[in-house]
Design a protein around this motif. Structure first.
Motif, PDB file in Angstrom:
ATOM      1  N   THR A   7       4.479  72.231 -66.814  1.00  0.00           N
ATOM      2  CA  THR A   7       3.408  73.087 -67.325  1.00  0.00           C
ATOM      3  C   THR A   7       2.704  72.443 -68.512  1.00  0.00           C
ATOM      4  O   THR A   7       1.465  72.477 -68.598  1.00  0.00           O
ATOM      5  CB  THR A   7       3.977  74.455 -67.739  1.00  0.00           C
ATOM      6  OG1 THR A   7       4.620  75.034 -66.605  1.00  0.00           O
ATOM      7  CG2 THR A   7       2.885  75.378 -68.235  1.00  0.00           C
ATOM      8  N   SER A   8       3.453  71.840 -69.404  1.00  0.00           N
ATOM      9  CA  SER A   8       2.822  71.205 -70.566  1.00  0.00           C
ATOM     10  C   SER A   8       1.992  70.000 -70.153  1.00  0.00           C
ATOM     11  O   SER A   8       0.954  69.721 -70.762  1.00  0.00           O
ATOM     12  CB  SER A   8       3.869  70.836 -71.624  1.00  0.00           C
ATOM     13  OG  SER A   8       4.840  69.971 -71.099  1.00  0.00           O
ATOM     14  N   ILE A  45       5.380  68.279 -74.864  1.00  0.00           N
ATOM     15  CA  ILE A  45       5.754  67.341 -73.805  1.00  0.00           C
ATOM     16  C   ILE A  45       6.945  66.500 -74.246  1.00  0.00           C
ATOM     17  O   ILE A  45       7.908  66.316 -73.498  1.00  0.00           O
ATOM     18  CB  ILE A  45       4.561  66.438 -73.428  1.00  0.00           C
ATOM     19  CG1 ILE A  45       3.483  67.253 -72.728  1.00  0.00           C
ATOM     20  CG2 ILE A  45       5.010  65.272 -72.547  1.00  0.00           C
ATOM     21  CD1 ILE A  45       2.166  66.523 -72.575  1.00  0.00           C
ATOM     22  N   LEU A  46       6.894  65.999 -75.470  1.00  0.00           N
ATOM     23  CA  LEU A  46       7.991  65.168 -75.973  1.00  0.00           C
ATOM     24  C   LEU A  46       9.277  65.978 -76.112  1.00  0.00           C
ATOM     25  O   LEU A  46      10.367  65.481 -75.803  1.00  0.00           O
ATOM     26  CB  LEU A  46       7.603  64.531 -77.304  1.00  0.00           C
ATOM     27  CG  LEU A  46       6.504  63.476 -77.233  1.00  0.00           C
ATOM     28  CD1 LEU A  46       6.077  63.059 -78.628  1.00  0.00           C
ATOM     29  CD2 LEU A  46       6.971  62.278 -76.430  1.00  0.00           C
ATOM     30  N   TYR A  47       9.157  67.225 -76.562  1.00  0.00           N
ATOM     31  CA  TYR A  47      10.345  68.080 -76.683  1.00  0.00           C
ATOM     32  C   TYR A  47      10.975  68.344 -75.321  1.00  0.00           C
ATOM     33  O   TYR A  47      12.184  68.164 -75.123  1.00  0.00           O
ATOM     34  CB  TYR A  47       9.986  69.407 -77.364  1.00  0.00           C
ATOM     35  CG  TYR A  47      11.076  70.432 -77.232  1.00  0.00           C
ATOM     36  CD1 TYR A  47      12.246  70.333 -77.978  1.00  0.00           C
ATOM     37  CD2 TYR A  47      10.939  71.493 -76.341  1.00  0.00           C
ATOM     38  CE1 TYR A  47      13.254  71.262 -77.835  1.00  0.00           C
ATOM     39  CE2 TYR A  47      11.944  72.427 -76.194  1.00  0.00           C
ATOM     40  CZ  TYR A  47      13.099  72.316 -76.941  1.00  0.00           C
ATOM     41  OH  TYR A  47      14.095  73.230 -76.803  1.00  0.00           O
ATOM     42  N   SER A  48      10.167  68.781 -74.357  1.00  0.00           N
ATOM     43  CA  SER A  48      10.710  69.108 -73.039  1.00  0.00           C
ATOM     44  C   SER A  48      11.209  67.855 -72.318  1.00  0.00           C
ATOM     45  O   SER A  48      12.243  67.889 -71.646  1.00  0.00           O
ATOM     46  CB  SER A  48       9.674  69.844 -72.194  1.00  0.00           C
ATOM     47  OG  SER A  48       8.518  69.065 -72.008  1.00  0.00           O
ATOM     48  N   LEU A  52      15.020  67.093 -71.122  1.00  0.00           N
ATOM     49  CA  LEU A  52      15.367  66.630 -69.771  1.00  0.00           C
ATOM     50  C   LEU A  52      16.156  65.324 -69.836  1.00  0.00           C
ATOM     51  O   LEU A  52      17.138  65.140 -69.108  1.00  0.00           O
ATOM     52  CB  LEU A  52      14.099  66.428 -68.937  1.00  0.00           C
ATOM     53  CG  LEU A  52      13.413  67.683 -68.423  1.00  0.00           C
ATOM     54  CD1 LEU A  52      12.070  67.335 -67.815  1.00  0.00           C
ATOM     55  CD2 LEU A  52      14.294  68.392 -67.421  1.00  0.00           C
ATOM     56  N   PHE A  53      15.739  64.429 -70.712  1.00  0.00           N
ATOM     57  CA  PHE A  53      16.434  63.149 -70.869  1.00  0.00           C
ATOM     58  C   PHE A  53      17.876  63.377 -71.314  1.00  0.00           C
ATOM     59  O   PHE A  53      18.798  62.732 -70.819  1.00  0.00           O
ATOM     60  CB  PHE A  53      15.682  62.276 -71.883  1.00  0.00           C
ATOM     61  CG  PHE A  53      16.311  60.937 -72.130  1.00  0.00           C
ATOM     62  CD1 PHE A  53      16.234  59.937 -71.182  1.00  0.00           C
ATOM     63  CD2 PHE A  53      16.973  60.679 -73.315  1.00  0.00           C
ATOM     64  CE1 PHE A  53      16.811  58.702 -71.405  1.00  0.00           C
ATOM     65  CE2 PHE A  53      17.555  59.454 -73.557  1.00  0.00           C
ATOM     66  CZ  PHE A  53      17.476  58.457 -72.590  1.00  0.00           C
ATOM     67  N   VAL A  68       9.644  55.576 -70.516  1.00  0.00           N
ATOM     68  CA  VAL A  68       8.636  54.608 -70.959  1.00  0.00           C
ATOM     69  C   VAL A  68       7.285  54.902 -70.306  1.00  0.00           C
ATOM     70  O   VAL A  68       6.244  54.886 -70.979  1.00  0.00           O
ATOM     71  CB  VAL A  68       9.103  53.161 -70.655  1.00  0.00           C
ATOM     72  CG1 VAL A  68       7.995  52.156 -70.906  1.00  0.00           C
ATOM     73  CG2 VAL A  68      10.337  52.826 -71.476  1.00  0.00           C
ATOM     74  N   ILE A  69       7.292  55.209 -69.019  1.00  0.00           N
ATOM     75  CA  ILE A  69       6.041  55.534 -68.315  1.00  0.00           C
ATOM     76  C   ILE A  69       5.431  56.809 -68.887  1.00  0.00           C
ATOM     77  O   ILE A  69       4.211  56.918 -69.060  1.00  0.00           O
ATOM     78  CB  ILE A  69       6.279  55.678 -66.799  1.00  0.00           C
ATOM     79  CG1 ILE A  69       6.811  54.386 -66.196  1.00  0.00           C
ATOM     80  CG2 ILE A  69       5.015  56.130 -66.083  1.00  0.00           C
ATOM     81  CD1 ILE A  69       5.826  53.279 -66.033  1.00  0.00           C
ATOM     82  N   GLY A  70       6.261  57.806 -69.190  1.00  0.00           N
ATOM     83  CA  GLY A  70       5.760  59.042 -69.785  1.00  0.00           C
ATOM     84  C   GLY A  70       5.087  58.803 -71.126  1.00  0.00           C
ATOM     85  O   GLY A  70       4.036  59.378 -71.420  1.00  0.00           O
ATOM     86  N   LEU A  71       5.688  57.950 -71.943  1.00  0.00           N
ATOM     87  CA  LEU A  71       5.069  57.599 -73.227  1.00  0.00           C
ATOM     88  C   LEU A  71       3.758  56.848 -73.009  1.00  0.00           C
ATOM     89  O   LEU A  71       2.797  57.024 -73.764  1.00  0.00           O
ATOM     90  CB  LEU A  71       6.034  56.779 -74.078  1.00  0.00           C
ATOM     91  CG  LEU A  71       7.276  57.533 -74.574  1.00  0.00           C
ATOM     92  CD1 LEU A  71       8.241  56.576 -75.251  1.00  0.00           C
ATOM     93  CD2 LEU A  71       6.888  58.660 -75.504  1.00  0.00           C
TER      94      LEU A  71
END
Length: 119
Positions: A7-8, A45-48, A52-53, A68-71
């Motif tokens: 969602t984010s 996004i970073l929190y969620s 998950l990580f 890394v791809i998400g960042l």
């Protein structure tokens, strides 16, 4: 937590679209507000994503690559917004965003065990 993350991301893409549209229309105030809300959404996004990580018991190469791809996606989104703000060409940033987002979606939904597609 996966639903919050998805969602984010959707909200982030909508906000990026709004910000770029406002910058193109030369509505600086609305564009700046959209971009600042987008930056706040990056925190969600970073929190969620971090949650998950942390929920993975085995940090294999797929999980590390996905982080890394998400960042990279976040950096590309910010690059697009900043280029529009400075009224400079953003084609390279759009290309990076497209490639990184497609890879992130494929990894997140298809290959990692906490994705929404059945394993």
């Amino acid at each position: 937590m996966a639903h919050l993350h998805i969602t984010s991301w959707v909200i982030a893409f909508v906000l990026l679209g709004l910000a770029t549209t406002f910058y193109r229309a030369d509505n600086q105030k609305a564009a700046k507000i959209s971009q600042m809300i987008l930056r706040l959404d990056y925190l969600l996004i970073l929190y969620s994503g971090g949650s998950l990580f942390a929920s993975y018991s085995n940090y294999g190469p797929g999980v590390i690559i996905k982080v890394v791809i998400g960042l990279w996606v976040i950096a590309a989104m910010e690059g697009v917004a900043v280029k529009y703000k400075k009224q400079k060409p953003a084609a390279k940033w759009w290309a990076q965003l497209s490639v990184a987002a497609i890879i992130a979606i494929i990894l997140g939904w298809g290959f990692l065990p906490l994705g929404i597609l059945p394993s």
